[in-house]
Scaffold this motif. Sequence first.
Motif, PDB file in Angstrom:
ATOM      1  N   UNK A 125       0.810  -1.213   0.000  1.00 22.65           N
ATOM      2  CA  UNK A 125       0.000   0.000   0.000  1.00 22.65           C
ATOM      3  C   UNK A 125       0.848   1.269   0.000  1.00 22.65           C
ATOM      4  N   UNK A 126       2.137   1.127   0.279  1.00 22.25           N
ATOM      5  CA  UNK A 126       3.037   2.276   0.215  1.00 22.25           C
ATOM      6  C   UNK A 126       3.477   2.569  -1.220  1.00 22.25           C
ATOM      7  N   UNK A 127       3.165   1.670  -2.146  1.00 28.17           N
ATOM      8  CA  UNK A 127       3.553   1.853  -3.541  1.00 28.17           C
ATOM      9  C   UNK A 127       2.559   2.768  -4.258  1.00 28.17           C
ATOM     10  N   UNK A 128       3.039   3.631  -5.159  1.00 28.89           N
ATOM     11  CA  UNK A 128       2.133   4.500  -5.923  1.00 28.89           C
ATOM     12  C   UNK A 128       1.136   3.677  -6.735  1.00 28.89           C
ATOM     13  N   UNK A 129      -0.130   4.088  -6.701  1.00 29.67           N
ATOM     14  CA  UNK A 129      -1.150   3.400  -7.480  1.00 29.67           C
ATOM     15  C   UNK A 129      -1.711   2.151  -6.841  1.00 29.67           C
ATOM     16  N   UNK A 130      -1.250   1.839  -5.624  1.00 27.49           N
ATOM     17  CA  UNK A 130      -1.697   0.617  -4.947  1.00 27.49           C
ATOM     18  C   UNK A 130      -2.511   0.979  -3.710  1.00 27.49           C
ATOM     19  N   UNK A 131      -3.793   0.641  -3.735  1.00 27.15           N
ATOM     20  CA  UNK A 131      -4.652   0.819  -2.571  1.00 27.15           C
ATOM     21  C   UNK A 131      -4.946  -0.526  -1.929  1.00 27.15           C
ATOM     22  N   UNK A 132      -5.894  -0.535  -1.026  1.00 33.05           N
ATOM     23  CA  UNK A 132      -6.202  -1.760  -0.289  1.00 33.05           C
ATOM     24  C   UNK A 132      -6.682  -2.884  -1.212  1.00 33.05           C
ATOM     25  N   UNK A 133      -7.533  -2.536  -2.168  1.00 30.43           N
ATOM     26  CA  UNK A 133      -8.066  -3.573  -3.061  1.00 30.43           C
ATOM     27  C   UNK A 133      -6.948  -4.217  -3.877  1.00 30.43           C
ATOM     28  N   UNK A 134      -6.082  -3.391  -4.461  1.00 31.83           N
ATOM     29  CA  UNK A 134      -4.969  -3.924  -5.248  1.00 31.83           C
ATOM     30  C   UNK A 134      -4.051  -4.771  -4.387  1.00 31.83           C
ATOM     31  N   UNK A 135      -3.755  -4.296  -3.175  1.00 34.16           N
ATOM     32  CA  UNK A 135      -2.905  -5.064  -2.266  1.00 34.16           C
ATOM     33  C   UNK A 135      -3.522  -6.419  -1.957  1.00 34.16           C
ATOM     34  N   UNK A 136      -4.827  -6.437  -1.736  1.00 32.35           N
ATOM     35  CA  UNK A 136      -5.510  -7.705  -1.462  1.00 32.35           C
ATOM     36  C   UNK A 136      -5.398  -8.672  -2.634  1.00 32.35           C
ATOM     37  N   UNK A 137      -5.557  -8.156  -3.851  1.00 34.06           N
ATOM     38  CA  UNK A 137      -5.449  -9.016  -5.030  1.00 34.06           C
ATOM     39  C   UNK A 137      -4.055  -9.636  -5.113  1.00 34.06           C
ATOM     40  N   UNK A 138      -3.024  -8.830  -4.898  1.00 35.34           N
ATOM     41  CA  UNK A 138      -1.648  -9.336  -4.981  1.00 35.34           C
ATOM     42  C   UNK A 138      -1.376 -10.346  -3.882  1.00 35.34           C
ATOM     43  N   UNK A 139      -1.759 -10.029  -2.662  1.00 33.03           N
ATOM     44  CA  UNK A 139      -1.533 -10.948  -1.544  1.00 33.03           C
ATOM     45  C   UNK A 139      -2.232 -12.285  -1.777  1.00 33.03           C
ATOM     46  N   UNK A 140      -3.436 -12.218  -2.340  1.00 34.96           N
ATOM     47  CA  UNK A 140      -4.222 -13.429  -2.566  1.00 34.96           C
ATOM     48  C   UNK A 140      -3.731 -14.209  -3.776  1.00 34.96           C
ATOM     49  N   UNK A 141      -3.672 -13.552  -4.933  1.00 37.94           N
ATOM     50  CA  UNK A 141      -3.418 -14.252  -6.189  1.00 37.94           C
ATOM     51  C   UNK A 141      -1.942 -14.578  -6.400  1.00 37.94           C
ATOM     52  N   UNK A 142      -1.059 -13.662  -6.027  1.00 34.96           N
ATOM     53  CA  UNK A 142       0.369 -13.888  -6.245  1.00 34.96           C
ATOM     54  C   UNK A 142       1.013 -14.683  -5.114  1.00 34.96           C
ATOM     55  N   UNK A 143       0.522 -14.462  -3.888  1.00 35.78           N
ATOM     56  CA  UNK A 143       1.209 -15.036  -2.738  1.00 35.78           C
ATOM     57  C   UNK A 143       0.360 -15.988  -1.892  1.00 35.78           C
ATOM     58  N   UNK A 144      -0.842 -16.294  -2.345  1.00 39.00           N
ATOM     59  CA  UNK A 144      -1.642 -17.326  -1.693  1.00 39.00           C
ATOM     60  C   UNK A 144      -2.128 -17.005  -0.304  1.00 39.00           C
ATOM     61  N   UNK A 145      -2.318 -15.707  -0.013  1.00 41.06           N
ATOM     62  CA  UNK A 145      -2.848 -15.335   1.297  1.00 41.06           C
ATOM     63  C   UNK A 145      -4.378 -15.222   1.229  1.00 41.06           C
ATOM     64  N   UNK A 146      -5.086 -15.628   2.284  1.00 39.71           N
ATOM     65  CA  UNK A 146      -6.559 -15.668   2.261  1.00 39.71           C
ATOM     66  C   UNK A 146      -7.204 -14.301   2.448  1.00 39.71           C
ATOM     67  N   UNK A 147      -6.876 -13.376   1.560  1.00 36.20           N
ATOM     68  CA  UNK A 147      -7.487 -12.057   1.588  1.00 36.20           C
ATOM     69  C   UNK A 147      -8.643 -12.014   0.587  1.00 36.20           C
ATOM     70  N   UNK A 148      -9.525 -11.048   0.740  1.00 32.50           N
ATOM     71  CA  UNK A 148     -10.657 -10.913  -0.178  1.00 32.50           C
ATOM     72  C   UNK A 148     -10.738  -9.456  -0.616  1.00 32.50           C
ATOM     73  N   UNK A 149     -10.367  -9.205  -1.856  1.00 32.15           N
ATOM     74  CA  UNK A 149     -10.451  -7.857  -2.416  1.00 32.15           C
ATOM     75  C   UNK A 149     -11.888  -7.600  -2.848  1.00 32.15           C
ATOM     76  N   UNK A 150     -12.444  -6.491  -2.435  1.00 31.90           N
ATOM     77  CA  UNK A 150     -13.839  -6.173  -2.753  1.00 31.90           C
ATOM     78  C   UNK A 150     -13.889  -5.100  -3.840  1.00 31.90           C
ATOM     79  N   UNK A 151     -14.309  -5.515  -5.028  1.00 34.78           N
ATOM     80  CA  UNK A 151     -14.529  -4.556  -6.110  1.00 34.78           C
ATOM     81  C   UNK A 151     -16.035  -4.351  -6.280  1.00 34.78           C
TER      82      UNK A 151
END
Length: 210
Positions: A112-138
């Motif tokens: 979330x400290x990266x430009x252009x990255x909010x909570x939803x984007x962070x959740x997608x990366x944590x979930x899809x790239x790194x297999x963490x059980x987060x849920x991004x809400x779009x």
Amino acid sequence: MNPAKRREIFLRLQAANPHPTTELEHASPFELLVAVILSAQATDKSVNIATRELFPVANTPQKFLDLGEVELREYVQRIGLYQTKSKHIIQMCRILLEQHDGQVPQTRAALEALPGVGRKTANVILNTAFGQPTIAVDTHIFRVSNRTGLAPGKDVTEVEKKLLKFVPDEFKLDAHHWLILHGRYVCQARKPKCGACIIESLCEYKEKVF
């Protein structure tokens, strides 16, 4: 909605699609991060069209910096807000190289400290790239959660918190993808396809369309 009904919803979604994933094309966590940033207020289809030409040319932070913001804009100019997104992506690549050895970080705070990255984007990366059980809400997941009664909430943060509370642990890793695909193709905004919905009998929506 009671726990048994919620569980049955995910059992049905799982049976229909055992291994759901994002429709954004990518071959690395970095490519996924770029694609997700580009996808804000844009369709996955439009992003995939752009990245099919972009990623063979630049697929690492250094290659993006070598490409430069002006050239990047040429590749993504058909995507909404492309100028701002291009600026953020170049800034993000610089930070990845300076602070993370060119790698995508695996913590929410760093993402979330990266430009252009909010909570939803962070959740997608944590979930899809790194297999963490987060849920991004779009918008799709927000609509499905409220319309079905699965996890109603007045804003995306409330819906996210309720989903993390109510979705059984065994389904949390894939819940994001099941719900977004269901909202994109079945439980659509203007006219939900209730007659073709595999969870219709469990859904608590009072204005079903058949």
